[in-house]
Structures are given as structure tokens and as C-alpha cells.
Design a protein around this motif. Structure first.
Motif, PDB file in Angstrom:
ATOM      1  N   ARG A   1       0.832  -1.211   0.000  1.00  0.00           N
ATOM      2  CA  ARG A   1       0.000   0.000   0.000  1.00  0.00           C
ATOM      3  C   ARG A   1       0.865   1.260   0.000  1.00  0.00           C
ATOM      4  O   ARG A   1       0.560   2.235  -0.691  1.00  0.00           O
ATOM      5  CB  ARG A   1      -0.915   0.011   1.231  1.00  0.00           C
ATOM      6  N   LYS A   2       1.918   1.231   0.789  1.00  0.00           N
ATOM      7  CA  LYS A   2       2.800   2.399   0.860  1.00  0.00           C
ATOM      8  C   LYS A   2       3.590   2.547  -0.435  1.00  0.00           C
ATOM      9  O   LYS A   2       3.705   3.650  -0.978  1.00  0.00           O
ATOM     10  CB  LYS A   2       3.746   2.244   2.047  1.00  0.00           C
ATOM     11  N   GLN A   3       4.100   1.452  -0.932  1.00  0.00           N
ATOM     12  CA  GLN A   3       4.936   1.487  -2.128  1.00  0.00           C
ATOM     13  C   GLN A   3       4.173   1.969  -3.353  1.00  0.00           C
ATOM     14  O   GLN A   3       4.719   2.706  -4.197  1.00  0.00           O
ATOM     15  CB  GLN A   3       5.513   0.091  -2.389  1.00  0.00           C
ATOM     16  N   HIS A   4       2.906   1.577  -3.468  1.00  0.00           N
ATOM     17  CA  HIS A   4       2.110   1.893  -4.659  1.00  0.00           C
ATOM     18  C   HIS A   4       1.029   2.926  -4.359  1.00  0.00           C
ATOM     19  O   HIS A   4       0.001   2.960  -5.019  1.00  0.00           O
ATOM     20  CB  HIS A   4       1.485   0.613  -5.213  1.00  0.00           C
ATOM     21  N   ARG A   5       1.274   3.758  -3.366  1.00  0.00           N
ATOM     22  CA  ARG A   5       0.294   4.748  -2.930  1.00  0.00           C
ATOM     23  C   ARG A   5      -0.175   5.626  -4.093  1.00  0.00           C
ATOM     24  O   ARG A   5      -1.369   5.850  -4.276  1.00  0.00           O
ATOM     25  CB  ARG A   5       0.900   5.599  -1.813  1.00  0.00           C
ATOM     26  N   ASP A   6       0.741   6.145  -4.900  1.00  0.00           N
ATOM     27  CA  ASP A   6       0.361   7.042  -5.989  1.00  0.00           C
ATOM     28  C   ASP A   6      -0.537   6.348  -6.998  1.00  0.00           C
ATOM     29  O   ASP A   6      -1.489   6.953  -7.513  1.00  0.00           O
ATOM     30  CB  ASP A   6       1.610   7.590  -6.685  1.00  0.00           C
ATOM     31  N   ARG A   7      -0.250   5.093  -7.283  1.00  0.00           N
ATOM     32  CA  ARG A   7      -1.041   4.334  -8.252  1.00  0.00           C
ATOM     33  C   ARG A   7      -2.461   4.141  -7.746  1.00  0.00           C
ATOM     34  O   ARG A   7      -3.428   4.372  -8.475  1.00  0.00           O
ATOM     35  CB  ARG A   7      -0.360   2.985  -8.495  1.00  0.00           C
ATOM     36  N   TRP A   8      -2.606   3.715  -6.485  1.00  0.00           N
ATOM     37  CA  TRP A   8      -3.920   3.314  -5.979  1.00  0.00           C
ATOM     38  C   TRP A   8      -4.761   4.490  -5.502  1.00  0.00           C
ATOM     39  O   TRP A   8      -5.964   4.532  -5.753  1.00  0.00           O
ATOM     40  CB  TRP A   8      -3.745   2.255  -4.901  1.00  0.00           C
ATOM     41  N   VAL A   9      -4.150   5.451  -4.835  1.00  0.00           N
ATOM     42  CA  VAL A   9      -4.903   6.643  -4.458  1.00  0.00           C
ATOM     43  C   VAL A   9      -5.204   7.471  -5.703  1.00  0.00           C
ATOM     44  O   VAL A   9      -6.288   8.050  -5.834  1.00  0.00           O
ATOM     45  CB  VAL A   9      -4.146   7.470  -3.404  1.00  0.00           C
ATOM     46  N   GLY A  10      -4.260   7.504  -6.629  1.00  0.00           N
ATOM     47  CA  GLY A  10      -4.496   8.214  -7.882  1.00  0.00           C
ATOM     48  C   GLY A  10      -5.672   7.651  -8.658  1.00  0.00           C
ATOM     49  O   GLY A  10      -6.424   8.401  -9.293  1.00  0.00           O
ATOM     50  N   ALA A  11      -5.842   6.325  -8.597  1.00  0.00           N
ATOM     51  CA  ALA A  11      -6.978   5.706  -9.280  1.00  0.00           C
ATOM     52  C   ALA A  11      -8.298   6.207  -8.710  1.00  0.00           C
ATOM     53  O   ALA A  11      -9.263   6.443  -9.446  1.00  0.00           O
ATOM     54  CB  ALA A  11      -6.891   4.185  -9.163  1.00  0.00           C
ATOM     55  N   LEU A  12      -8.346   6.381  -7.395  1.00  0.00           N
ATOM     56  CA  LEU A  12      -9.561   6.893  -6.761  1.00  0.00           C
ATOM     57  C   LEU A  12      -9.806   8.349  -7.115  1.00  0.00           C
ATOM     58  O   LEU A  12     -10.938   8.769  -7.374  1.00  0.00           O
ATOM     59  CB  LEU A  12      -9.452   6.758  -5.239  1.00  0.00           C
ATOM     60  N   MET A  13      -8.750   9.135  -7.106  1.00  0.00           N
ATOM     61  CA  MET A  13      -8.898  10.570  -7.299  1.00  0.00           C
ATOM     62  C   MET A  13      -9.250  10.937  -8.737  1.00  0.00           C
ATOM     63  O   MET A  13      -9.857  11.982  -8.980  1.00  0.00           O
ATOM     64  CB  MET A  13      -7.609  11.275  -6.874  1.00  0.00           C
ATOM     65  N   SER A  14      -8.883  10.077  -9.689  1.00  0.00           N
ATOM     66  CA  SER A  14      -9.083  10.419 -11.101  1.00  0.00           C
ATOM     67  C   SER A  14     -10.268   9.706 -11.744  1.00  0.00           C
ATOM     68  O   SER A  14     -10.624  10.019 -12.881  1.00  0.00           O
ATOM     69  CB  SER A  14      -7.813  10.091 -11.887  1.00  0.00           C
ATOM     70  N   THR A  15     -10.899   8.784 -11.022  1.00  0.00           N
ATOM     71  CA  THR A  15     -11.941   7.979 -11.646  1.00  0.00           C
ATOM     72  C   THR A  15     -13.242   8.757 -11.829  1.00  0.00           C
ATOM     73  O   THR A  15     -13.551   9.677 -11.065  1.00  0.00           O
ATOM     74  CB  THR A  15     -12.226   6.716 -10.814  1.00  0.00           C
ATOM     75  N   SER A  16     -14.012   8.344 -12.833  1.00  0.00           N
ATOM     76  CA  SER A  16     -15.375   8.848 -13.007  1.00  0.00           C
ATOM     77  C   SER A  16     -16.398   7.843 -12.489  1.00  0.00           C
ATOM     78  O   SER A  16     -17.599   8.091 -12.543  1.00  0.00           O
ATOM     79  CB  SER A  16     -15.643   9.140 -14.487  1.00  0.00           C
ATOM     80  N   VAL A  17     -15.913   6.709 -11.968  1.00  0.00           N
ATOM     81  CA  VAL A  17     -16.796   5.697 -11.392  1.00  0.00           C
ATOM     82  C   VAL A  17     -17.358   6.223 -10.069  1.00  0.00           C
ATOM     83  O   VAL A  17     -16.599   6.734  -9.238  1.00  0.00           O
ATOM     84  CB  VAL A  17     -16.027   4.384 -11.153  1.00  0.00           C
ATOM     85  N   PRO A  18     -18.665   6.125  -9.838  1.00  0.00           N
ATOM     86  CA  PRO A  18     -19.232   6.577  -8.556  1.00  0.00           C
ATOM     87  C   PRO A  18     -18.629   5.812  -7.379  1.00  0.00           C
ATOM     88  O   PRO A  18     -18.523   4.580  -7.404  1.00  0.00           O
ATOM     89  CB  PRO A  18     -20.728   6.277  -8.700  1.00  0.00           C
ATOM     90  N   LEU A  19     -18.236   6.551  -6.348  1.00  0.00           N
ATOM     91  CA  LEU A  19     -17.645   5.971  -5.147  1.00  0.00           C
ATOM     92  C   LEU A  19     -18.553   6.230  -3.948  1.00  0.00           C
ATOM     93  O   LEU A  19     -19.189   7.268  -3.848  1.00  0.00           O
ATOM     94  CB  LEU A  19     -16.279   6.600  -4.851  1.00  0.00           C
ATOM     95  N   HIS A  20     -18.562   5.274  -3.033  1.00  0.00           N
ATOM     96  CA  HIS A  20     -19.352   5.444  -1.818  1.00  0.00           C
ATOM     97  C   HIS A  20     -18.639   4.748  -0.667  1.00  0.00           C
ATOM     98  O   HIS A  20     -18.036   3.690  -0.846  1.00  0.00           O
ATOM     99  CB  HIS A  20     -20.746   4.845  -1.994  1.00  0.00           C
ATOM    100  N   LEU A  21     -18.706   5.345   0.515  1.00  0.00           N
ATOM    101  CA  LEU A  21     -18.134   4.767   1.723  1.00  0.00           C
ATOM    102  C   LEU A  21     -19.245   4.487   2.721  1.00  0.00           C
ATOM    103  O   LEU A  21     -20.077   5.358   2.987  1.00  0.00           O
ATOM    104  CB  LEU A  21     -17.131   5.739   2.351  1.00  0.00           C
ATOM    105  N   ILE A  22     -19.262   3.276   3.275  1.00  0.00           N
ATOM    106  CA  ILE A  22     -20.156   2.924   4.375  1.00  0.00           C
ATOM    107  C   ILE A  22     -19.278   2.769   5.607  1.00  0.00           C
ATOM    108  O   ILE A  22     -18.378   1.934   5.626  1.00  0.00           O
ATOM    109  CB  ILE A  22     -20.945   1.642   4.080  1.00  0.00           C
TER     110      ILE A  22
END
Length: 270
Positions: free
Chosen positions: A193-214
Motif C-alpha cells: 500500500r505504501k509502495q504503490h500509494r500514488d497508483r492506488w490513491v491516484g486511481a480513486l482521485m481520477s476515476t469517473s466511477v461513482p464511489l461510496h463509503l459505508i
């Protein structure tokens, strides 16, 4: 008199040998049913357990459920029936190393491999041309992020139950690791998670897919309100459902009705 460490060793070796040969506990009736109602597919010579239920008539929607650490697909048992009333297909798997799936050792366990296994299952079921709803928890959140980065079929992504701070900000806590190499190998996802932080957090920040947190406010892993403040700052486009104050890290088990209602309200808003 022998050195104390020699005496400890003489006692520990036979005890360890006995422990390693103790048969696994018998399955409860509920777990036996869960396993018997599922099946296996093969991914690179590994047997991967999954369940696939056909549900709602007239719906073409598919939801894939991704469990957390250190559990299994059984985490979804209390909302399974409710999901089948809304979705045409409800699918869950045990990641390699978990549940009823193979646990190879030695083995390099990785989030990338788990994501590939999810893709393999979707192809195995003939669903690779359909858009998929992902419902994820904990460890499964990171797998979902990799799928979001590499996979164009996602319809909606729900980070349910617990979305650890590492998922949105890359901060990795220190953990007490067992000397068991198998557990240590599984826990490498924390460093990933730490090593690939930019890849995985970037995917969330740039997506047009609807996101939801419960979110369960009593979650000790992600304390309230600091976690929600961080989540909303990093992902302002995501919607959020906050459950009752006494709900913690496993809301789909602690409050299945509240969790399912929150999930379906989000799904039905489109």
C-alpha cells in the motif's frame, strides 16, 4: 544443569510438532453450507473458492464482493440474501491464502495477484464484457483500487465497512508480525500500500466511477471523526453513509440491515 534455552528448546520442539499435526477444526453447519454451495476455479494451478448466486429476475446487474483481512467471503453471509433480491448475480471469492482457497507456501502474495484472480474469476464466469459493481472491505479495498486502475468494466465502487487510512493517504502503521512466514508473506500488502500509494490513491482521485463509503463510527482502525475528515478531503466526490454510533469495523456483520439499506440506497440512486 543444562542451559535454560536448551531446556526450552527440548520442550518447544515436540510441542510444535504436535501443533503442526493437529487436524483443523470441524466446520460449523453454517460454514459447511457456505462451502458446499460454492465451487472452485483454477488460477495458475491454485484452487480458488467462490460463490455465485443468481438472484433478481429482470435485473442484469452484477456485484462482486471482496473480503478483508484476515477473513473470507463468509464476511458477506448476513447480507447475501438481501443482495440476491436486488442483483441478477451475486459473486464472492476467497482470495488466495484465505478461507477455502489454496494457501501456497512459500509464495509471494500481492495485491496485484489478487486483482488478477478477480479478473480471472469474472472471465471464468463469462462476465468480462459486463460492467461490474464492486463491494469491498479492508484488504479488499486495495484490491478494488488496483482493479479500478487497470480494469475498465467497473460500474460503481463501494468502499464498505472500513476503508483504512492507508487506502486514501498511504500512511502505513507498524504492525506486530508473527514469526510465521506464511502470515508475514500475507501481511506484505501493508508495505505494498505504501509502495504503490500514488497508483492506488491516484486511481480513486481520477476515476469517473461513482464511489461510496459505508462507515462505522466506532471503528478502532479508522477513528471518528478524523478518518471521515481525511476521506472527504482526499475524495470529495465520494458519497458517504455513516451508520449508528455503536457500529465498528465489520458493519456488514454488526448491522446487516443498516448496512444493506445504505448500500441499496446508493445503488438505487442511479
Amino acid at each position: 544443569m543444562k542451559e535454560w534455552w536448551v531446556q526450552v528448546g527440548l520442550l518447544t520442539v515436540p510441542l510444535l510438532a504436535v501443533y503442526l499435526h493437529i487436524p483443523p477444526p470441524r466446520l460449523s453447519p453454517a460454514l459447511h453450507f457456505w462451502r458446499s454451495s460454492g465451487g472452485y476455479f483454477t488460477y495458475k494451478n491454485q484452487n480458488i473458492f467462490y460463490r455465485d448466486s443468481t438472484g433478481a429476475v429482470g435485473s442484469s446487474d452484477v456485484v462482486v464482493l471482496l473480503h478483508g483481512f484476515p477473513t473470507s467471503s463468509y464476511d458477506w453471509c448476513k447480507i447475501w440474501e438481501g443482495l440476491t433480491q436486488r442483483f441478477h448475480r451475486v459473486i464472492a471469492l476467497d482470495f488466495v491464502g484465505f478461507g477455502f482457497s489454496d494457501k501456497p507456501r512459500p509464495h509471494h502474495y500481492s495485491i496485484f495477484e489478487q486483482a488478477s484472480i478477480v479478473e480471472g474469476l469474472v472471465r471464468h464466469l463469462g462476465l468480462h464484457h459486463q460492467r461490474i459493481n464492486l463491494l469491498s472491505h479492508d484488504y479488499g479495498d486495495t484490491v478494488a483500487q488496483e482493479l479500478l486502475h487497470s480494469w475498465g468494466l467497473l460500474s460503481r465502487l463501494i468502499f464498505c465497512c472500513c476503508c483504512p487510512k492507508e487506502v486514501v493517504c498511504g500512511r502505513c502503521r507498524s504492525h506486530l508480525l508473527s514469526n510465521n512466514r506464511f502470515l508475514f508473506s500475507i501481511l506484505q500488502y501493508i508495505n505494498q500500500r505504501k509502495q504503490h500509494r500514488d497508483r492506488w490513491v491516484g486511481a480513486l482521485m481520477s476515476t469517473s466511477v461513482p464511489l461510496h463509503l459505508i462507515y462505522g463510527p466506532l471503528d478502532p482502525v479508522n477513528p471518528h471523526p478524523e478518518f471521515l475528515q481525511l476521506y472527504k478531503k482526499v475524495l470529495p466526490m465520494s458519497t458517504v453513509s455513516v451508520l449508528d454510533d455503536h457500529i465498528s469495523h465489520y458493519p456488514q456483520l454488526e448491522d446487516p440491515t443498516g448496512f444493506l439499506n445504505a448500500y441499496l440506497n446508493f445503488i438505487n440512486s442511479f
